[in-house]
Design a protein around this motif. Structure first.
Motif, short mmCIF file in Angstrom:
data_model
loop_
_atom_site.label_atom_id
_atom_site.label_comp_id
_atom_site.label_asym_id
_atom_site.label_seq_id
_atom_site.Cartn_x
_atom_site.Cartn_y
_atom_site.Cartn_z
N ILE A 1 47.79 58.55 3.61
CA ILE A 1 47.94 58.20 5.03
C ILE A 1 46.71 58.66 5.82
CG2 ILE A 1 49.29 58.69 7.12
CD1 ILE A 1 51.77 58.79 5.30
N ILE B 1 44.08 56.32 7.74
CA ILE B 1 43.86 56.40 9.19
C ILE B 1 42.37 56.59 9.49
CG2 ILE B 1 44.23 57.86 11.23
CD1 ILE B 1 47.09 58.30 10.22
N ALA C 1 40.15 54.02 11.50
CA ALA C 1 39.54 54.46 12.76
C ALA C 1 38.04 54.14 12.75
CB ALA C 1 39.78 55.96 12.95
#
Lengths: 667, 273
Positions: free
Chosen positions: A28, A32, A36
């Motif tokens: 995860i 992310i 990003a």
């Protein structure tokens, strides 16, 4: 009703142990961060259009190598965990983290070495080789693309789906197969492995195996049908030859793996009895079938490396390869013989002296063409001008280690010796010597060698050599103790052992060695980072930084997406070496000008199709029938839709080719 | 190197150790010159050494090819002969010739312990065997568990123990001593702890030991087997049974046979496994 929607899934299947929370967290958090970064630099469209949907074999090759590198970190982490456990689990000292010995309980330890083996074989080594073949084989034979560009994209995305799927147990389920990398029954049957671990194992192999099979077909057709004008089979560069041999092995052996693991899953899902001990099943049938695939598989992993080293030795010795015909013959001999030796993996199952001796002798015979190859490489160095670049260092390391690993292999091929060494750490040391020295060193050498061709600048030599020496030292420290431990009677896969055995010091040395290997891998990552930073100093303006022999060096670096502006014509081996001798230079406007080039369009269909296959596999693991059906019919629908799409190619006008060529050679 | 392959304590392990040494020596005959050539050429023909000859035309020579196909072939041919002969000499099913009659021990691999049945003596043990020195031991093996492999490194060959199948192994200890035996094939959570002790003693000590086991209060009936031995357990201490159901081994071997037409598994007459 709940079972209809969720199958066997329950809340307790979500992460709750430290390693599943850690694994899920890593997935995860990593996701992310990547998302990003892409969002910050506004690169989503670029990523989708330029990379993910690309059918350009060079881009697919790079994506293969990126994915395989990620999986190398993943599999390497497993290796470190295995070695730490074995270094600290002597005797009855209380364990840590709730484990009886060391810091991992037995089942968790077994899951880790199972995952380590499967990840390193299917997702690291095979991923790297498919990547390198994608980059180099079309260039070496003067082709613009593979025979089936969409199939190539599909093969890659199935490989990715398989790689993600083998890590899915972190997120849902919490357990992987604990039955060894080949999951022999009856241990892998539902009676002894009731969880979903073996199902995850089956389906990640099914998905990635399908990808490998498609890739194999694609490369065989490409190599046989798309060679440039004049290039006869016996003029092909040796890396192309060994790729062909390896892909023939893939196509001949992977269906066996697919069917064998599918039958195992039938046992598990439908309660059938192909491989159970009772009700007419026969586990030995599985053992035979899995090794009929498994032995060719190890040659799938090393034969392409032989080709890479052949290119490297010839180039850096400043000579053509010595004994080209002999090299081709020995590669073909190894390919054929690899199907006649599978029983040597289980001499100890009581097949009888005649059968054991036959398979043992067949195995020994493989050493003959292999030794001839090594002599040919050495003869290539004879009266050469050898430049000891990083790839050449890996070659030296390869021959040094491979010779001893091969001796260990011939020793194991003698049933009487195997009776004392089977399943011992001696065996583990043997196959790691072979795979690390041939496959992994071949991959590192190949990537360093062809890096400038793909990216337009060379890798930092100094850091590359440092990484090589760390690999060599780390390798000796990790695996020499295992040879000794095998002779001392230590078996493989031990999560603990008695202190009275006196094995612990050897395990500690081995664990120290794996830390040095980890430092080597970090150095390699550092090498790439530094090389990207210093790319202006290391730019390859010639397209031919090593004074290469084969056609890939006749293009600009980085290779334009259409490969060759004008397809070359070949009339002998080492085509580019001969062109240079004749004074021909690439990058000059040909007298008859450029032609229009037809290329394959991008498509996202392979991603959708692999996504559906992934869903189907997930549904089958968790017995969510609607999801499995959705995945299967979705995948079939994708195939049908794609089949009716006739607008799959576009034309690059000659004028545009001329403009791009001028730009590429201006540097 | 005590306790391992290089510390053989019986004729089979001794022959296997010698086989390893002979085979490795033969292979070194080619490996060492090969590596010397590699390093010599690497040094001599390094790019910095301008004095060395440079001959890019030297790319093939039939005589050289013949040499390095023939030499490995010759060595492999010798190894092949050794392979054929040693494989037959060391066939695990081949009875060991000795002045003394062989002792039969039936072995059952269980989750995760070894059951040993001495049919002639009528006793059974768990995770421990004792036998007289210089006496051929004839092991007959099966499993009531996932595949396991039975190995006493200092006595020699290992062999798999598999459910519904019977394998055999003949070993012998040359002198008295205690050796560690183990499972080499992963068979579940208790795999690493599935070790046992194999003790070789004089014939008299063996007889005395059999008598002492016969004094034990434990007996191994089919029910006892099903209730205490069949359920998985780890790191079990040795156990001794003064008597054992004479059909137990056959019943374990045949319990996996296909169901009879009436739907119940066929077992040995009168026994339900």
């Amino acid at each position: 009703m709940e079972h209809f929607f969720l199958g066997d899934l329950t809340w307790s299947d979500l992460p709750h142990q430290w390693f599943t929370i850690g694994g899920t967290g890593a997935i995860i958090v990593g996701g992310i961060i990547v998302a990003a970064v892409i969002t910050y630099f506004k690169r989503w469209t670029w990523l989708w259009k330029e990379w993910l949907t690309s059918t350009d074999p060079k881009k697919i090759g790079i994506m293969y190598i990126v994915m395989a590198s990620l999986m190398l970190f993943r599999g390497g982490l497993d290796a470190i965990m295995i070695w730490i456990q074995q270094a600290i689990s002597a005797g009855n000292a209380p364990g840590y983290l709730g484990a009886a010995h060391g810091y991992l309980d037995a089942s968790h330890f077994q899951q880790i070495f199972t995952a380590h083996g499967d990840i390193m074989v299917f997702f690291v080594t095979m991923g790297f080789f498919f990547g390198i073949m994608n980059l180099i084989v079309p260039l070496q034979i003067g082709a613009r693309d593979l025979a089936f560009p969409f199939l190539n994209s599909l093969g890659f995305w199935l490989y990715v789906a398989g790689a993600v799927f083998i890590n899915m147990f972190f997120v849902v389920g919490g357990e992987f197969a604990a039955s060894g990398w080949l999951s022999l029954p009856p241990l892998s049957e539902i009676q002894f492995s009731p969880g979903t671990g073996v199902d995850y194992w089956v389906w990640s192999l099914q998905i990635s195996g399908l990808g490998s099979l498609l890739g194999g077909i694609n490369f065989i057709v490409t190599i046989l049908k798309m060679r440039v004008k004049g290039m006869k089979l016996m003029m092909m560069p040796l890396f192309t030859w060994t790729s062909l041999c390896s892909m023939v092995l893939v196509v001949a052996s992977f269906p066996v793996l697919t069917i064998t693991t599918l039958l195992l899953w039938f046992d598990r899902f439908f309660g059938m009895h192909f491989f159970t001990s009772g009700f007419g099943g026969n586990p030995m049938l599985y053992v035979n079938l899995i090794w009929m695939w498994g032995h060719p598989e190890v040659y799938i992993l090393v034969i392409p490396a032989f080709g890479i080293f052949s290119e490297i030795v010839a180039t850096f010795s400043g000579k053509k390869i010595f004994g080209y015909v002999s090299m081709v013959c020995s590669a073909i001999a190894i390919t054929l013989l690899s199907f006649l030796v599978w029983l040597h993996h289980f001499f100890t199952m009581g097949a009888g002296a005649d059968v054991d001796a036959f398979f043992g002798i067949m195995t020994g015979i493989i050493a003959i063409p292999t030794a001839a190859q090594i002599f040919n490489w050495i003869a290539t160095m004879f009266r050469g001008r050898i430049r000891f670049t990083t790839p050449m260092m890996y070659f030296m390391g390869f021959v040094s280690l491979f010779t001893f690993g091969g001796m260990a292999g011939v020793l194991l091929s003698i049933p009487g010796a195997d009776f004392e060494l089977h399943n011992s750490l001696f065996l583990v040391a043997h196959f790691h010597t072979m795979i690390v020295s041939a496959a992994l060193f071949g991959i590192f050498a190949g990537i360093t060698y062809w890096f400038p061709k793909v990216f337009g600048f060379t890798l930092n030599e100094k850091i590359g050599r440092r990484a090589f020496w760390l690999w060599i030292v780390g390798f000796f420290m990790s695996f020499v103790p295992l040879y000794i431990l095998g002779f001392l009677g230590a078996t493989r896969r031990l999560d603990h052992y008695a202190a009275s055995t006196g094995w612990q010091p050897f395990f500690i040395i081995a664990a120290t060695g794996v830390c040095i290997i980890a430092a080597a891998v970090i150095t390699q990552a550092w090498q790439v980072i530094v090389s990207i930073r210093d790319r202006r100093q290391n730019t390859d303006t010639t397209g031919d930084p090593w004074d290469g022999h084969t056609l890939e060096w006749a293009t600009a670096s980085p290779v334009p997406f259409y490969n060759f502006a004008k397809t070359p014509v070949v009339d002998g081996r080492d085509a580019f070496w001969e062109m240079k001798k004749r004074g021909e230079r690439p990058g000059i406007l040909p007298p008859d000008g450029y032609d229009d080039i037809t290329l394959s369009k991008n498509t996202g269909m392979a991603i959708y199709l692999s996504g559906f296959v992934f869903l189907a596999a997930f549904g089958l693991v968790w017995h969510i029938i609607w999801l499995a059906l959705l995945g299967i019919f979705g995948a079939i629908a994708c195939v049908i839709i794609r089949s009716f799409d006739e607008d799959t190619e576009y034309v690059l006008p000659a004028a545009e080719v001329e403009r791009l060529e001028k730009l590429a050679w201006k540097k | 190197m005590s306790g391992g392959v290089f510390d053989p304590q019986g004729p089979i392990a001794l022959q296997e150790r010698d086989l390893i040494i002979i085979a490795v020596s033969l292979m070194l005959l080619i490996a060492i010159p090969m590596l010397i050539l590699l390093y010599t050429f690497a040094w001599k023909y390094r790019a910095g050494n301008k004095k060395a000859a440079y001959d890019p035309q030297h790319v093939g020579n039939a005589l050289k090819q013949l040499t390095w196909w023939a030499i490995p072939a010759a060595i492999i041919a010798v190894i092949a002969v050794i392979n054929w002969q040693s494989t037959h000499a060391l066939d695990p099913y081949k009875p060991i010739v000795s002045g003394r009659p062989p002792l039969t021990i039936e072995v059952v691999a269980l989750e995760w312990k070894w059951l040993f049945i001495y049919p002639a003596q009528g006793i059974a043990t768990v995770n421990f065997i004792q036998f007289p020195e210089q006496t051929p031991i004839h092991f007959v093996l099966t499993a009531d568990a996932p595949m396991s492999s039975f190995w006493i490194p200092q006595l020699g060959s290992q062999i798999y123990a598999m459910a519904a199948m019977e394998t055999q192994l003949d070993l012998m200890a040359s002198a008295t001593g205690t050796y560690v035996g183990k499972d080499t094939e992963i068979n579940g959570a208790g795999y690493s702890g599935m070790t046992f002790l194999a003790r070789s003693t004089s014939q008299n000590d063996f007889n005395a030991w059999v008598a002492s086991v016969k004094d034990s209060s434990n007996t191994l009936t089919v029910d006892e087997y099903k209730n205490t031995l069949l359920p998985p357990s780890e790191n079990d201490p040795p156990a001794f049974y003064s008597s054992v159901d004479p059909y137990l081994f056959t019943a374990i071997l045949t319990k996996y046979n296909a169901p009879s037409p009436t739907g119940t598994p066929m077992a040995f007459p009168g026994m339900q496994m």
